[in-house]
Design an enzyme around this catalytic site. Structure first.
Site, PDB file in Angstrom:
ATOM      1  N   ASP A 178       0.769  -1.250   0.009  1.00  0.00           N
ATOM      2  CA  ASP A 178       0.154  -0.021   0.033  1.00  0.00           C
ATOM      3  C   ASP A 178       0.742   1.282   0.200  1.00  0.00           C
ATOM      4  O   ASP A 178       0.595   2.238  -0.596  1.00  0.00           O
ATOM      5  CB  ASP A 178      -0.971   0.008   1.209  1.00  0.00           C
ATOM      6  CG  ASP A 178      -2.124  -0.918   1.084  1.00  0.00           C
ATOM      7  OD1 ASP A 178      -2.448  -1.042  -0.172  1.00  0.00           O
ATOM      8  OD2 ASP A 178      -2.657  -1.103   2.215  1.00  0.00           O
ATOM      9  N   ARG A 179       1.932   1.115   0.886  1.00  0.00           N
ATOM     10  CA  ARG A 179       2.557   2.612   1.075  1.00  0.00           C
ATOM     11  C   ARG A 179       3.552   2.798  -0.151  1.00  0.00           C
ATOM     12  O   ARG A 179       3.956   3.801  -0.610  1.00  0.00           O
ATOM     13  CB  ARG A 179       3.443   2.635   2.404  1.00  0.00           C
ATOM     14  CG  ARG A 179       2.332   2.631   3.620  1.00  0.00           C
ATOM     15  CD  ARG A 179       2.825   2.707   4.930  1.00  0.00           C
ATOM     16  NE  ARG A 179       1.903   2.505   5.902  1.00  0.00           N
ATOM     17  CZ  ARG A 179       1.027   3.447   6.355  1.00  0.00           C
ATOM     18  NH1 ARG A 179       1.178   4.585   6.049  1.00  0.00           N
ATOM     19  NH2 ARG A 179       0.264   3.379   7.240  1.00  0.00           N
TER      20      ARG A 179
END
Length: 417
Positions: A178-179
């Site tokens: 996600d990051r």
């Protein structure tokens, strides 16, 4: 950039940029949090139930979970039912006044909502439409759902974890996919804004998780598979040796990286002074970067043996004097009191109007001419700014009341009329 009172009152390199944020959970909100920290005005569009991360504890009050608080400061919240025709119309009216629309809804679902690039460009041709999704839309997996765990697995992280020495395949204990993908979205937005300044045109951008993480992993671990025929197997040996970990000292743990030739000469000189060199400086396995890489298991194992002979404090003093890189092994709790993070203002204390005292994070970069704001407005309650944002989009109070009555939108209890 878009001219509006709220966005132009902000500071930072993206001051004046207005972003319509249709993202939820972590990947998208992490990206738009960074854009807000750089000075953009971010309008967070939520469903009437709110972003899922609102409901993940710990929390002091319902709907204000800890991850939500950290990923959504500096944003304004409007709650719209995008499946309701009037809710969709409200989103389009907001988009008319924005520079960027960013979503992590699957493109197929976004098209069903009538918020695909072509539909939005019809009302704002200068808009930059950014779709964060699981897979590049030109491939056979275009419509598949994607989550951090799934993308970690699909790009080999559990395989690498077991190869590294875990008893069984395991995910990295952070929302890595996600990051990483969120950072790709940030540069996509900023580069597209620059391109629009030169061309005057908006465009559609797809930011896929799978391809972003495949690049991230293969950059280190394609290794011998780079070549055809292969010149060895997959995996960067230095990262996969089981001895690559914080070292045990006589009384604790210490992170040490003796990396280049200068570091090794300094380290040998230092341990020679305390009688523990044992001929390592003449050992051909330690002589060059290439030799150390070829014998990385043995090299790191020997360092681990030596580090056990002194206390953490003794090694810190010795390594400082030798200019050999090292750091303590911190926990998240240690970071909250870290002198570096406190002195720079990256970590600071704040008081949320409903959640009370809390620790907050600033943007980690520092700018000489257009510094980002060091503090942001607090993460909003669900629909906290619904009325204000609809009014900015041209709705009258009577029309806003009608939208609320039709359940096309939601406003936080107590929001000013």
């Amino acid at each position: 950039m878009t001219d509006n009172t709220h966005s132009t009152s902000r500071t930072g390199p993206l001051a004046g940029v207005r972003i319509l944020d249709l993202t939820s959970v972590i990947m998208g909100p992490f990206a738009t949090q960074i854009l807000a920290q750089l000075g953009a005005e971010v309008i967070k569009v939520e469903t009437p139930d709110g972003d899922n991360m609102r409901h993940v504890g710990p929390m002091r009050h319902p709907g204000m979970g800890h991850i939500f608080l950290h990923a959504n400061a500096g944003k304004r919240s409007i709650a719209l039912d995008l499946k309701h025709p009037e809710g969709r119309e409200a989103a389009l009216r907001l988009a008319e006044r924005c520079d960027v629309l960013i979503s992590n809804v699957r493109p197929q679902a976004l098209a069903r909502l009538g918020l695909d690039p072509a539909s939005v460009a019809a009302c704002n041709p200068r808009l930059i439409h950014v779709s964060c999704c699981g897979f590049d839309q030109e491939g056979p997996d275009a419509a598949r759902p994607a989550y951090d765990d799934l993308i970690q697995g699909a790009t080999g992280i559990p395989w690498l974890m077991q190869r590294y020495g875990a008893p069984e395949p395991a995910y990295a204990p952070t929302t890595l996919s996600d990051r990483v993908t969120g950072l790709h979205a940030v540069y996509a937005v900023t580069a597209a804004l620059y391109a629009r300044e030169k061309t005057g045109q908006g465009q559609a951008i797809v930011v896929p998780m799978f391809e972003a993480m495949a690049q991230f992993i293969l950059g280190d671990h394609m290794a011998g598979l780079t070549f055809e025929p292969p010149q060895g197997e997959a995996g960067y040996a230095r990262l996969l040796t089981t001895h690559r970990k914080p070292y045990a000292t006589a009384d604790g743990m210490l992170c040490v990286l003796i990396y280049n030739d200068k570091h090794w000469r300094s380290f040998f000189a230092a341990i020679g002074e305390i009688g523990e060199a044992q001929g390592l400086a003449q050992d051909p396995r330690f002589a060059t970067h290439g030799a150390r890489a070829a014998n990385i298991d043995a090299v790191y194992a020997e360092v681990a043996r030596i580090l056990r002979t002194r206390t953490t404090a003794q090694w810190q003093a010795l390594l400082d004097a030798a200019d050999v890189p090292h750091m303590p092994m911190n926990s998240p709790a240690d970071l909250l009191t870290n002198p570096q993070l406190r002195a720079t203002g990256f970590l600071h204390d704040s008081v949320h109007p409903t959640e009370g005292p809390m620790h907050a994070m600033a943007h980690p970069t520092r700018w000489s001419a257009t510094p980002p704001p060091r503090t942001l407005s607090p993460a909003p309650q669900l629909g906290e700014h619904t009325r204000a944002l609809l009014a900015e989009a041209g709705y009258t109070p009577t029309q806003i009341d009608a939208l609320l009555t039709q359940n096309a939108c939601h406003a936080a209890t107590g929001e000013p009329a």
